[in-house]
Design a protein around this motif. Structure first.
Motif, mmCIF file in Angstrom:
data_model
loop_
_atom_site.group_PDB
_atom_site.id
_atom_site.type_symbol
_atom_site.label_atom_id
_atom_site.label_comp_id
_atom_site.label_asym_id
_atom_site.label_seq_id
_atom_site.Cartn_x
_atom_site.Cartn_y
_atom_site.Cartn_z
ATOM 1 N N ALA A 38 -0.590 8.665 -4.432
ATOM 2 C CA ALA A 38 0.142 9.066 -3.220
ATOM 3 C C ALA A 38 -0.252 8.187 -2.033
ATOM 4 O O ALA A 38 0.610 7.777 -1.242
ATOM 5 C CB ALA A 38 -0.114 10.538 -2.906
ATOM 6 N N GLN A 39 -1.538 7.882 -1.924
ATOM 7 C CA GLN A 39 -1.994 7.017 -0.830
ATOM 8 C C GLN A 39 -1.411 5.617 -0.958
ATOM 9 O O GLN A 39 -0.963 5.027 0.024
ATOM 10 C CB GLN A 39 -3.517 6.931 -0.822
ATOM 11 N N ALA A 40 -1.407 5.095 -2.172
ATOM 12 C CA ALA A 40 -0.862 3.750 -2.397
ATOM 13 C C ALA A 40 0.629 3.704 -2.080
ATOM 14 O O ALA A 40 1.105 2.750 -1.455
ATOM 15 C CB ALA A 40 -1.117 3.319 -3.836
ATOM 16 N N ALA A 41 1.357 4.742 -2.492
ATOM 17 C CA ALA A 41 2.799 4.785 -2.222
ATOM 18 C C ALA A 41 3.064 4.814 -0.719
ATOM 19 O O ALA A 41 3.969 4.130 -0.219
ATOM 20 C CB ALA A 41 3.425 5.999 -2.899
ATOM 21 N N ALA A 42 2.282 5.586 0.003
ATOM 22 C CA ALA A 42 2.451 5.666 1.457
ATOM 23 C C ALA A 42 2.169 4.313 2.107
ATOM 24 O O ALA A 42 2.895 3.889 3.017
ATOM 25 C CB ALA A 42 1.530 6.729 2.039
ATOM 26 N N LYS A 43 1.152 3.625 1.628
ATOM 27 C CA LYS A 43 0.811 2.318 2.206
ATOM 28 C C LYS A 43 1.895 1.284 1.912
ATOM 29 O O LYS A 43 2.196 0.446 2.765
ATOM 30 C CB LYS A 43 -0.549 1.856 1.699
ATOM 31 N N VAL A 44 2.497 1.357 0.733
ATOM 32 C CA VAL A 44 3.594 0.437 0.400
ATOM 33 C C VAL A 44 4.785 0.703 1.320
ATOM 34 O O VAL A 44 5.403 -0.235 1.839
ATOM 35 C CB VAL A 44 3.997 0.576 -1.091
ATOM 36 N N LYS A 45 5.092 1.977 1.545
ATOM 37 C CA LYS A 45 6.198 2.320 2.459
ATOM 38 C C LYS A 45 5.916 1.812 3.869
ATOM 39 O O LYS A 45 6.802 1.284 4.541
ATOM 40 C CB LYS A 45 6.408 3.834 2.488
ATOM 41 N N GLN A 46 4.677 1.992 4.314
ATOM 42 C CA GLN A 46 4.301 1.527 5.652
ATOM 43 C C GLN A 46 4.445 0.014 5.760
ATOM 44 O O GLN A 46 4.945 -0.495 6.770
ATOM 45 C CB GLN A 46 2.872 1.948 5.979
ATOM 46 N N ALA A 47 4.039 -0.694 4.722
ATOM 47 C CA ALA A 47 4.154 -2.159 4.729
ATOM 48 C C ALA A 47 5.621 -2.576 4.801
ATOM 49 O O ALA A 47 5.975 -3.506 5.531
ATOM 50 C CB ALA A 47 3.491 -2.750 3.490
ATOM 51 N N GLY A 48 6.477 -1.895 4.058
ATOM 52 C CA GLY A 48 7.910 -2.194 4.093
ATOM 53 C C GLY A 48 8.496 -1.956 5.471
ATOM 54 O O GLY A 48 9.308 -2.755 5.956
ATOM 55 N N GLU A 49 8.080 -0.873 6.106
ATOM 56 C CA GLU A 49 8.570 -0.580 7.458
ATOM 57 C C GLU A 49 8.081 -1.635 8.447
ATOM 58 O O GLU A 49 8.816 -2.047 9.341
ATOM 59 C CB GLU A 49 8.119 0.818 7.899
ATOM 60 N N HIS A 50 6.856 -2.092 8.282
ATOM 61 C CA HIS A 50 6.333 -3.148 9.166
ATOM 62 C C HIS A 50 7.115 -4.447 8.991
ATOM 63 O O HIS A 50 7.386 -5.151 9.970
ATOM 64 C CB HIS A 50 4.846 -3.386 8.913
ATOM 65 N N LEU A 51 7.492 -4.750 7.755
ATOM 66 C CA LEU A 51 8.301 -5.947 7.505
ATOM 67 C C LEU A 51 9.665 -5.829 8.174
ATOM 68 O O LEU A 51 10.155 -6.795 8.771
ATOM 69 C CB LEU A 51 8.479 -6.178 6.010
#
Length: 61
Positions: A38-51
C-alpha cells in the motif's frame, strides 16, 4: 496535483504504515507485506502526480 489526490495518497500511505506496524507487532508477514504494498502504491501515485505537475509547469497548461 489536486488537494484531493494529495489527501488520498497520504491516507493510503498512512494506512499502509499502520498495517505494516501491526504486522510487525503481531508477527503477521501477510499484513506486513500488504502494508508495504500500500505504501509503495501511494508513492507511485504521488510520483505520477508530481510528473503531471512538472509537465504543466513546463508547458504552461
Amino acid at each position: 496535483m489536486g488537494l484531493g489526490d494529495k489527501i488520498s495518497n497520504k491516507a493510503q500511505e498512512a494506512a499502509g504504515k499502520v498495517k505494516e506496524k501491526v504486522g510487525d507487532a503481531t508477527d503477521n508477514e501477510r499484513l506486513q507485506a500488504e502494508g508495504a504494498k500500500a505504501q509503495a502504491a501511494a508513492k507511485v501515485k504521488q510520483a505520477g502526480e508530481h510528473l503531471k505537475d512538472a509537465a504543466k509547469d513546463v508547458t504552461g497548461r
